[in-house]
Enzyme design. Sequence first.
Site, short mmCIF file in Angstrom:
data_model
loop_
_atom_site.label_atom_id
_atom_site.label_comp_id
_atom_site.label_asym_id
_atom_site.label_seq_id
_atom_site.Cartn_x
_atom_site.Cartn_y
_atom_site.Cartn_z
N THR A 103 75.60 31.34 140.92
CA THR A 103 76.70 30.47 140.51
C THR A 103 76.07 29.25 139.85
O THR A 103 75.08 28.70 140.34
CB THR A 103 77.65 30.11 141.67
N GLU A 104 76.62 28.86 138.68
CA GLU A 104 75.91 27.91 137.84
C GLU A 104 75.83 26.51 138.43
O GLU A 104 75.05 25.69 137.97
CB GLU A 104 76.48 27.88 136.42
N ASN A 105 76.65 26.24 139.46
CA ASN A 105 76.54 24.94 140.11
C ASN A 105 75.43 24.89 141.16
O ASN A 105 75.43 24.02 142.02
CB ASN A 105 77.89 24.53 140.73
N SER B 156 69.41 25.35 137.49
CA SER B 156 70.38 26.44 137.51
C SER B 156 70.68 26.95 136.11
O SER B 156 70.74 28.16 135.87
CB SER B 156 71.68 25.97 138.16
#
Lengths: 223, 223, 219, 219
Positions: A53-55, A95
């Site tokens: 997840t990009e966060n 990320s």
Amino acid sequence: MSTQTSTKPLGRDDLARLVARDIAPGSFVNLGIGQPTLVSNYLTEEQNITLHTENGMLGMGPEAKGEEIDGDLINAGKIPVTELPGASYFHHADSFAIMRGGHLDICVLGAFQVSATGDLANWHTGAPDAIPAVGGAMDLATGAKDVFVMMTLLTRDGVSKLVDTCSYPLTGVGCVTRVYTDKAVFLIAPDGVSVRETFGCTFEELQELVPVPLKAAGAVVGL
Amino acid sequence: MSTQTSTKPLGRDDLARLVARDIAPGSFVNLGIGQPTLVSNYLTEEQNITLHTENGMLGMGPEAKGEEIDGDLINAGKIPVTELPGASYFHHADSFAIMRGGHLDICVLGAFQVSATGDLANWHTGAPDAIPAVGGAMDLATGAKDVFVMMTLLTRDGVSKLVDTCSYPLTGVGCVTRVYTDKAVFLIAPDGVSVRETFGCTFEELQELVPVPLKAAGAVVGL
Amino acid sequence: MLKFIDTVGEAVAGIKDGSTVMIGGFGNAGQPFELIDALLDSGATDLTVVNNNAGQGDQGLALLIKEGRVRKMICSFPRQSDSWHFDAKYKAGEIELELVPQGNLAERIRAAGAGIGGFFTPTGYGTMLAEGKHTRLLDGKWQVFETPIHADVALIKALKADGKGNLVYRKTARNFGPIMAAAAKHTIVQVSEIVPTGALDPENVVTPGIYVNSIVKVA
Amino acid sequence: MLKFIDTVGEAVAGIKDGSTVMIGGFGNAGQPFELIDALLDSGATDLTVVNNNAGQGDQGLALLIKEGRVRKMICSFPRQSDSWHFDAKYKAGEIELELVPQGNLAERIRAAGAGIGGFFTPTGYGTMLAEGKHTRLLDGKWQVFETPIHADVALIKALKADGKGNLVYRKTARNFGPIMAAAAKHTIVQVSEIVPTGALDPENVVTPGIYVNSIVKVA
């Protein structure tokens, strides 16, 4: 040769199941917000898929329920999620380095339109009064090794979302490699668009709906 | 006004003590290989100075002795060192981001030559058969908020190392702010070179040795 | 797909002649000696090696250079008191050297892993190491354009790996490991210990397993 | 010089009108609500705010926007189901928006902290968010030139700080904190706990104290 593998168009869950089945074991995958999130419901333990997840997380687990909910543990859609064994956390630049550096095997995204050359439009309707918001869509589209799109083939008005040239503002150029729709799976390659399988229609019926010249790739199951 | 604060030229240890005294409390500092390393011997606990080593550490302690020696804990000169409470480790890109991003208050470097405009030459003699090696010198010279040089004022042949224009290959352009030598402390600013104090010589005697126009800054003690 | 491999020999068996190989370590700290020895035994040659140094003494990278396997070194600090094997090859004109300021070396490796096509840095401006390079005035400083350094293979050393390939390192032996793991197409890691998945705190993982291809435990 | 400050009010007191303020957080995770409330109380206005979003609901950054303190937002995802305060200001033409792809936002913030004057990225090439930007073919891909985002102040939230200002975070609340701490001239951190120096394992520090100026404990 028949491309038809289902007598009916696929529902959202059947399509998610199909995408999940097509992801190679051991892959690192990012599932976009909305319909692509459904894919996680159909990944098997044997596949050993790691979700990004990009966060700032690898090893994301299913949506958190009840007491599992923790405001510090959310996904890119800001939904509370869980952590699987072997997870890791990192900051936003690290990320996105994972995404932008080409390390994700697959990302699965929704779309307004996909062009015959793999251009993706999924972030902006182009309406002049719309408030634009892009998030990580452009990074995902540009960075992942393979970009799978999940969408209905037709708009509510019956117009094909697989197009010759996107009329909506682009997210990325030539980035989509595969399009999963309710009526067919399309493979996009430098030599054109081919149809892997159709659902509830024949290849010829499909070609009638789509303003892009199609080739039949044959009913190959799996990758 | 007399600039002379010592009747004799300063030895290496006295010079190191002077540099140490001039470092503001709470500073983050990188000490170059060789003579600058001596500065660490004279930093006091009250000063609360944090030492950075470019191979990935903040909070470096004194050289390791005997059983303290650990091959995984070395400084940029590849000497075994120790870890102080509050230390942190990071990878090389993060370590150089600290230097290059302007976060170090001071670095102290040795030099072959410093020019009147603060150009630094300290990595290469320019000899055609020399094997060049630059390490982190250019990053330190360019990145730290203040670059202090420690060197003898004269070469063994009696030639000034504070020069109008460096003849050796440059490490950095206009980066040096202060030069500590056995005979004087020089401050380098856009309006020229001034002398903070002299050791074992008068301002006039110093000017005789140095081919750069000097101004007396007065005997200011401390920063 | 992540593989746990029994021997360093098998781990490096796929490295082809002519490869660009990143080797972790700063001096001897973090240098993956066992993997380098296996690479030497494998016979692979005509290599371009990326490391901060060019070998120390009579071990590791120094031996690879001595045996003539290294066509080109990309490094920041080749000349050391005990770099005699590199020195001899260099003086004989038998090895090519690309000398890179250490921060540029680190940032160029990081750029390769992060998908950055190039960047501007003040480091080196006005020096012979920036000669011929594109420069530009940015943020009020003259800056030099630098490009990423990609590699076919990275050989690195970590302290522990878990079943997902997540890595932690030890003290200043961390150095180039994390950025090289991300910059190479294929990353081979030697570790002291393999722990069960879940045994590493997710907050403390330094290199996520996505960057790791092969892990071999070294005694 | 690092300061431990008793109240969030004192911590933000030095923030001037017209400042560029980075605010950590992705959605509500990692958003330093108490510092933002104090900034609102301080009366500082004409701010440029850098955050991934443009506020959620009726708290934190959303209130700062509602009260007209934000002249410009630099963010990747302003439009959300509960971004009504931003939406209203935007439609009224009372707030400027610089929309940045999230990875460019992160990398531009990272660049500011790392002293990088600019970089090339494939993200956004061929889209309206790259219009007018310099492009170049690098590594076989068309790439867009992007510049660093610097800030006067960063307001971030961490889990723990030690006496040297070293920080650790919690889960995905880490997000923009570490890169914003490095990119701002002055970094103010709210933490849940202050631990003695030496209590954080040096291997696990995420933000070294060199990037931190002010720390305030929030209940």
